[in-house]
Design a protein around this motif. Structure first.
Motif, short mmCIF file in Angstrom:
data_model
loop_
_atom_site.label_atom_id
_atom_site.label_comp_id
_atom_site.label_asym_id
_atom_site.label_seq_id
_atom_site.Cartn_x
_atom_site.Cartn_y
_atom_site.Cartn_z
N ALA B 94 0.84 -1.21 0.00
CA ALA B 94 0.00 0.00 0.00
C ALA B 94 0.87 1.25 0.00
O ALA B 94 0.59 2.21 -0.73
N LEU B 97 2.30 1.65 -3.44
CA LEU B 97 1.29 2.07 -4.43
C LEU B 97 0.78 3.48 -4.17
O LEU B 97 0.13 4.09 -5.01
N ASN B 98 1.07 3.99 -2.98
CA ASN B 98 0.65 5.35 -2.63
C ASN B 98 1.63 6.39 -3.19
O ASN B 98 1.31 7.56 -3.23
N ARG B 104 1.58 3.14 -12.11
CA ARG B 104 0.95 2.83 -10.82
C ARG B 104 -0.40 2.14 -11.00
O ARG B 104 -0.75 1.23 -10.27
N LYS B 105 -1.15 2.59 -12.01
CA LYS B 105 -2.48 2.00 -12.23
C LYS B 105 -2.36 0.53 -12.61
O LYS B 105 -3.14 -0.31 -12.15
N ARG B 108 -1.52 -1.45 -9.54
CA ARG B 108 -2.70 -1.65 -8.69
C ARG B 108 -3.58 -2.77 -9.25
O ARG B 108 -4.12 -3.59 -8.51
N VAL B 111 -1.99 -6.16 -8.55
CA VAL B 111 -2.06 -6.55 -7.12
C VAL B 111 -3.39 -7.21 -6.79
O VAL B 111 -3.46 -8.13 -5.97
N ILE B 112 -4.41 -6.79 -7.49
CA ILE B 112 -5.75 -7.29 -7.12
C ILE B 112 -6.04 -8.69 -7.69
O ILE B 112 -6.99 -9.35 -7.26
N PRO B 174 -3.97 -8.89 -1.33
CA PRO B 174 -4.59 -7.79 -2.08
C PRO B 174 -5.64 -7.03 -1.29
O PRO B 174 -5.71 -5.80 -1.35
N LEU B 178 -5.28 -3.08 -0.56
CA LEU B 178 -6.24 -2.10 -1.08
C LEU B 178 -6.91 -1.31 0.04
O LEU B 178 -7.11 -0.10 -0.08
N LEU B 181 -4.38 1.10 1.33
CA LEU B 181 -4.18 2.16 0.34
C LEU B 181 -5.30 3.20 0.44
O LEU B 181 -5.04 4.42 0.41
N GLN B 185 -4.76 7.15 1.45
CA GLN B 185 -5.18 8.26 0.61
C GLN B 185 -6.11 9.22 1.32
O GLN B 185 -6.34 10.33 0.85
#
Lengths: 410, 297
Positions: B94, B97-98, B104-105, B108, B111-112, B174, B178, B181, B185
């Motif tokens: 996280a 990815l932050n 980055r997209k 992400r 990762v899922i 994941p 998420l 993350l 944010q």
């Protein structure tokens, strides 16, 4: 707006009519086990052909892998949603009778069908009442690489000598396949136990099962020999406790095993997959000085008491046991035919069928006791403990016998 | 207020809309729970019907079995290790990815994947990966000469336990990543800027800004992870079936064996009640800590 409403009403009425029409069909469901070698097409074609021959019946074949079959059936029964019919291991029958869910089957099938089945295979008959028709019945036998082994061993001692010569782990070629991971039943141990003149329980004069005898000389000797193959001579594939019977079968088909003990279905798979090496079959080995014996496994098809389509289920059985469907089934699953009308078919004169049939007189079946699934697990766990070096064979089988006797209140 | 009018008020409307959900919960949640609790105190036949009061007989039966206690301890170790690793790796992912970076997209999205795929299918893929003769893992280890002869992962109790554990972690990372993350944010950027003005190091920013403001998210995510991991049936059932022997059985797989393989619904129900009590206790402790800390950030 009015048109839209009228349209909706018409659609609803049509759907109701259609559902009423569909409801007029009698539904028959069968929990169907996925035998090795039996293709999904067979079940689909059978379903389609039966429905065409019987327009008033909607047949639903619920396919299930063998290793999940018992648990799925129990879930359906416990959920009060039993299928009409189910293919079962005949050893589950007493458990089902104990639950009082099985219907005597004789009056729901035709006389012709009953007369066409060999009475010796009617293992689904309990106290004179027939509860299940045999679906498949066969003895277990030995597969070996005939391109590497000149003559099939007759005894386990001979098998060990051959194994010591052909074992080449550095080339990923293992002499003897051994499964140590639970898969449906405890067959691996049964091969060695029966070949050593032993059995799981003492048989009392009235034919019932007495105390567990896996800790007698035959039982402990069988496990000690298996353990020596694995841990002393190291002639099996490494990590036996990670292999189920079906995974071991893949290893043999891939050409990585010299000797593999299994059922007729392996021959069907070897042919279907067109292996390039030479292989052959032989009777199950036995220990020196002990009579040859192997396990015979029968599967049956049973009808449930709660079925509200017993008549239609009986019709399905008559259809399924007719020669055109049975011969396809028998060829695919690799068992000798259970119907008399197919016994002399040229296909079933191959060596694998001959060996399976020749072994029948000395073969032994699974114990028919309701607690067998739990007994099976207890023995398995103790065998695994031996393979892992946690227990010696004598202690393991003593523990198993004690636990099983306690479980059965003996 | 007259009864008829109540249903025209906003509260009445709220009750009206909640009614289907309540009925659904009563039928599909409370009834099974109550029935399982009843089963644990009764003798139960092989069809799951209650046939006679048995008091604590089912519980005593389980408590007398040494392997039951081993399985309780194993279930707790399994859950603690899995949740700790999932939290740690999830947090690191996280944090990465932050950070704003190119691709980055895509990262992400990648990762899922384990979370999006079905757990039994993931477990089956891992079963093949662990296969000694044909599996990718040992083939890679042999090829790279990391191991002369790598372990046969599912053959020995300890390696089988860790092989199962890794698959559970792999499937669960994941979700943690998420959720963390999302929490990251939501932390105002100004706080980091203020910390920088005060001369805070990156570690100090993490220690004194990120962690405190993420603590509620951490609490909720780890609680959910504990509940799911303790009850993770799929991975163990597919990979080892509880074996070798019973060495990778946890409570949930043991319950399944007793109920659907041995048809002993009474002891199985007793174990289900014990599981319920354990998880309820953990949930209450978490809830107390959560609300003590002031609730949602």
């Amino acid at each position: 707006m009015r048109r839209w409403i009228v349209g909706c009403v018409v659609v609803v009425v049509m759907m109701l009519l259609l559902s009423a029409f569909a409801g007029a069909q009698k539904k028959v469901s069968i929990l169907w086990m996925e035998y090795d070698g039996l293709t999904p097409d067979y079940a689909l074609n059978l379903e389609k052909a039966f429905e065409e021959a019987n327009p008033g019946v909607d047949l639903e074949i619920i396919s299930t892998p063998w290793d999940l079959g018992h648990d799925r059936l129990i879930s359906l029964l416990a959920g009060k949603e039993p299928p009409d019919l189910a293919v079962i291991g005949t050893r589950w029958l007493l458990e089902l009778l104990d639950m009082d869910v099985v219907e005597p089957i004789e009056k729901w099938v035709s006389k012709d069908l009953l007369n066409n089945i060999d009475p010796a295979l009617m293992e689904g008959k309990v106290k004179g009442v027939l509860y299940g028709l045999p679906v498949a019945a066969g003895t277990r036998l030995m597969y070996y690489r005939s391109d590497i082994i000149d003559k099939a061993p007759e005894t386990f001692e001979e098998m060990l000598q051959i194994a010591l010569k052909i074992h080449k782990p550095e080339e990923k070629f293992y002499a003897v396949g051994m499964s140590g991971k639970k898969y449906v039943e405890l067959t691996e141990y049964a091969y060695y136990l029966f070949g050593n003149g032993g059995y799981f329980f003492e048989i009392l004069p009235d034919g019932s099962y007495g105390k567990c005898t896996v800790n007698d000389e035959a039982g402990v000797g069988a496990l000690a020999f298996m353990n020596d193959l694995v841990n002393k001579y190291k002639v099996t594939q490494p990590g036996v406790t990670a292999y189920r019977r079906d995974e071991l079968q893949d290893l043999f088909i891939a050409g990585n095993l010299g000797i593999f003990l299994s059922g007729g279905f392996t021959a069907a798979l070897l042919e279907q997959r067109g292996v390039t090496f030479k292989w052959d079959v032989a009777p199950m080995p036995h220990f020196e000085g002990k009579p040859q014996s192997t396990i015979i496994i029968t599967d049956s098809i049973v009808l449930f008491k709660d079925s509200d389509a017993k008549e239609e289920a009986g019709k399905f059985l008559d259809f399924f046991y007719s020669d055109p469907w049975r011969i396809q089934f028998d060829k695919m699953v690799g068992f000798p035919p259970v119907t008399k009308s197919l016994a002399n078919d040229p296909f079933f004169q191959k060596p694998v069928y001959k060996v399976m049939i020749e072994q029948i007189p000395n073969a032994k079946g699974w114990p028919l006791i309701p607690e067998w699934p739990e007994c099976n697990d207890i023995i398995w766990d103790n065998i695994v403990a031996t393979f892992l070096g946690e227990k010696d064979p004598k202690t393991a089988m003593d523990d198993a016998a004690r636990e099983i006797d306690a479980l059965r209140g003996m | 207020m007259r009864r008829g009018k109540f249903w025209k008020t906003e509260s009445g409307l709220a009750f009206f809309f909640l009614l289907p959900a309540c009925v659904f919960l009563l039928l599909f949640m409370f009834y099974p729970i109550v029935y399982v609790i009843l089963m644990s105190f009764f003798k139960v036949n092989k069809l799951g019907d209650l046939v006679g009061f048995f008091g604590f007989g089912n519980f005593r039966f389980m408590f007398d079995r040494p392997e039951f206690w081993q399985i309780i301890v194993r279930s707790c170790v399994w859950t603690a290790l899995a949740v700790a690793v999932k939290t740690g790796i999830g947090l690191v992912i996280a944090l990465l990815l932050n950070v704003d970076f190119r691709g980055r997209k895509v990262a992400r999205g990648l990762v899922i994947i384990p979370w999006a795929s079905s757990v039994p299918i993931s477990a089956m893929i891992w079963q093949w990966t662990y296969n000694n003769d044909f599996g990718l893992l040992n083939h890679t280890l042999r090829t790279l000469r990391i191991f002369g002869e790598p372990p046969i992962w599912l053959a020995e109790p300890r390696s089988a336990f860790f092989a199962n554990l890794w698959v559970d972690i792999w499937c669960g990372i994941p979700f943690m990543a998420l959720v963390f993350l999302a929490g990251l944010q939501a932390i105002p950027q100004e706080l980091y800027e203020a910390a920088e003005v005060d001369g805070a190091t990156p570690f100090a920013k993490f220690r004194f800004v990120t962690l405190p403001l993420l603590s509620n998210v951490l609490t909720v995510a780890t609680l959910l992870s504990i509940l799911w991991t303790f009850n993770d049936f799929n991975v163990i059932y597919v990979l080892t079936g509880g074996g070798p022997g019973t060495s990778t059985d946890i409570l949930i797989t043991y319950i399944y064996k007793y109920a659907f393989q041995y048809l002993r619904f009474g002891p199985a129900a007793a174990m289900a009640v014990i599981t319920f009590v354990i998880l309820l206790t953990v949930s209450i402790l978490y809830a107390r800590s959560y609300f003590k800390g002031g609730g949602v950030y």
